[in-house]
Each structure stands twice: as structure tokens, then as C-alpha cells.
Design a protein around this motif. Structure first.
Motif, mmCIF file in Angstrom:
data_model
loop_
_atom_site.group_PDB
_atom_site.id
_atom_site.type_symbol
_atom_site.label_atom_id
_atom_site.label_comp_id
_atom_site.label_asym_id
_atom_site.label_seq_id
_atom_site.Cartn_x
_atom_site.Cartn_y
_atom_site.Cartn_z
ATOM 1 N N TYR A 77 -9.088 -8.373 0.904
ATOM 2 C CA TYR A 77 -8.619 -6.988 0.758
ATOM 3 C C TYR A 77 -9.150 -6.062 1.847
ATOM 4 C CZ TYR A 77 -7.072 -8.345 -3.947
ATOM 5 O OH TYR A 77 -6.449 -8.944 -5.011
ATOM 6 N N ILE A 80 -5.277 -4.528 5.123
ATOM 7 C CA ILE A 80 -4.040 -4.389 4.362
ATOM 8 C C ILE A 80 -2.973 -3.786 5.273
ATOM 9 C CG2 ILE A 80 -4.775 -2.151 3.429
ATOM 10 C CD1 ILE A 80 -3.153 -2.854 0.871
ATOM 11 N N SER A 83 -1.856 0.799 2.653
ATOM 12 C CA SER A 83 -3.145 1.454 2.435
ATOM 13 C C SER A 83 -3.509 1.438 0.957
ATOM 14 C CB SER A 83 -3.126 2.897 2.948
ATOM 15 O OG SER A 83 -2.200 3.664 2.228
ATOM 16 N N TRP A 84 -4.802 1.231 0.722
ATOM 17 C CA TRP A 84 -5.320 1.315 -0.639
ATOM 18 C C TRP A 84 -5.343 2.766 -1.074
ATOM 19 C CZ3 TRP A 84 -5.261 -3.044 -3.072
ATOM 20 C CH2 TRP A 84 -5.517 -4.241 -2.409
ATOM 21 N N LYS A 85 -5.398 3.011 -2.364
ATOM 22 C CA LYS A 85 -5.385 4.372 -2.913
ATOM 23 C C LYS A 85 -6.682 5.116 -2.601
ATOM 24 C CE LYS A 85 -1.371 3.997 -4.515
ATOM 25 N NZ LYS A 85 -0.346 4.681 -3.723
ATOM 26 N N SER A 87 -11.121 4.322 -1.062
ATOM 27 C CA SER A 87 -12.084 3.369 -0.503
ATOM 28 C C SER A 87 -13.334 3.278 -1.384
ATOM 29 C CB SER A 87 -12.464 3.774 0.922
ATOM 30 O OG SER A 87 -13.007 5.078 0.931
ATOM 31 N N TYR A 90 -14.611 -1.056 -6.184
ATOM 32 C CA TYR A 90 -13.493 -1.479 -7.026
ATOM 33 C C TYR A 90 -13.781 -2.801 -7.721
ATOM 34 C CZ TYR A 90 -12.417 -4.318 -2.861
ATOM 35 O OH TYR A 90 -12.481 -5.188 -1.806
ATOM 36 N N ARG A 121 -8.130 -3.595 -8.255
ATOM 37 C CA ARG A 121 -7.200 -4.145 -7.273
ATOM 38 C C ARG A 121 -6.816 -5.553 -7.713
ATOM 39 N NH1 ARG A 121 -9.876 -2.296 -1.459
ATOM 40 N NH2 ARG A 121 -9.863 -0.054 -1.910
ATOM 41 N N CYS A 143 0.518 -1.191 -2.910
ATOM 42 C CA CYS A 143 -0.213 -0.604 -1.785
ATOM 43 C C CYS A 143 0.129 -1.230 -0.442
ATOM 44 C CB CYS A 143 -1.717 -0.728 -2.016
ATOM 45 S SG CYS A 143 -2.293 0.229 -3.441
ATOM 46 N N GLN A 158 -2.960 -1.538 -6.865
ATOM 47 C CA GLN A 158 -4.196 -0.870 -7.267
ATOM 48 C C GLN A 158 -3.901 0.106 -8.391
ATOM 49 O OE1 GLN A 158 -6.231 1.171 -4.081
ATOM 50 N NE2 GLN A 158 -8.038 1.585 -5.316
#
Length: 167
Positions: A77, A80, A83-85, A87, A90, A121, A143, A158
Motif C-alpha cells: 500500500y 498507489i 490516492s488514499w483518503k 496518511s 491504518y 484499508r 482509492c 479505504q
């Protein structure tokens, strides 16, 4: 039902659950996600050694579902396409599967994971439409694409809960 850590006595049952999950996926247009015996004994034992392997058990303490859960960075992960929601730290859910005999097992497992960590995630194969629908129905957001160690792509999701639930 309840969730507990996997014990040695559960391994054969978990392997049978994964066999059933592979057949279910193949029957639903996804014969390429879990192949060549993956996940198998090696993954279960590795998850157990890292205290990441869990089972959902019925009233007789018989495993009816299984999953890997941990809090911390997942190497797959880090990069990516998308984009993740956020940082923030998680939790990760991998290899969730049920024996297919009862309803609501995956929901029960995911409820437990959400109660452990408000920022989750998870990834799944592009052809795993039932899992994608399950995740979207639970409020997970797509994501982007992540790549596994073997180079295969997965769709990354996510979910961020603003309030931690109780298990």
C-alpha cells in the motif's frame, strides 16, 4: 458468533474455507484472484506467527470465517495509482472468507475489524465483483490501484470512521 485468534486446531478448517472461497470466486467470474493454492497453509501459519490470523466462530467454537487483520503499514500500500483518503495510521484486512453456509459472516468479521481501527484499508481483484459490492455497501471508497509483491494489480479501498465502534 465471535472473533478470536486462530489456533493450530483451526488450520485445516481454514484451508477448507479458502477452497470454498476459491470455488465461489471461480463460479462468479473470478478464477484468477486466488490461484496456485494461495492462500494456503504457508499464509495461515505466517499470519498466526505474526498474531494477524483470526477466525469467526459459531456457538460451538467452530470456525465459519477467517481473515487476516493488523494495524500498521502494508508494503503493497506504499505506492498507489490514485490516492488514499489520508496518511494516518491504518488497519489492514486481507484474505477474508467464509464457509458459505451462513449469512452475515463477512459482515460480522468486518464489523469486528472496524471496531478495532477507525481507518481501514483493503484490496481486491478487479474481477471480484461480490467483494467490491460488499465493500462499497459498507462505505468503503475506491482509492486506486496497488500492486502485490508478485506484480499483480488490486483495487484498493479505504474506509474512515470518525467514531470508533465497540466490538
Amino acid at each position: 458468533m465471535k472473533v478470536r485468534r486462530t489456533e493450530e486446531k483451526d488450520i485445516e478448517i481454514i484451508l477448507n474455507i479458502y477452497d470454498k472461497a476459491r470455488r465461489f470466486m471461480a463460479d462468479n467470474g473470478n478464477a484468477s484472484q486466488w490461484v496456485n493454492g494461495y492462500p494456503g497453509r504457508k499464509e495461515v501459519e505466517q499470519d498466526m506467527s505474526l498474531n494477524r490470523s483470526y477466525v469467526c466462530v459459531d456457538q460451538q467454537d467452530r470456525p465459519v470465517g477467517t481473515f487476516c487483520f493488523f494495524q500498521g503499514e502494508d508494503p503493497a500500500y506504499k505506492v498507489i495509482e490514485g490516492s488514499w483518503k489520508n496518511s494516518e495510521p491504518y488497519g489492514v484486512v486481507h484474505r477474508i472468507a467464509s464457509d458459505g453456509k451462513g449469512k452475515g459472516i463477512a459482515t460480522f468479521c468486518m464489523n469486528w475489524c472496524e471496531a478495532q481501527c477507525r481507518n481501514l484499508r483493503i484490496d481486491t481483484h478487479r474481477k471480484n465483483i461480490p467483494m467490491q459490492n460488499f465493500l462499497k455497501g459498507r462505505g468503503f471508497q475506491y482509492c486506486g490501484i496497488v500492486y502485490m509483491a508478485d506484480g499483480t494489480e488490486r483495487l484498493a479501498f479505504q474506509k474512515v470512521n470518525h467514531h470508533k465502534q465497540t466490538p
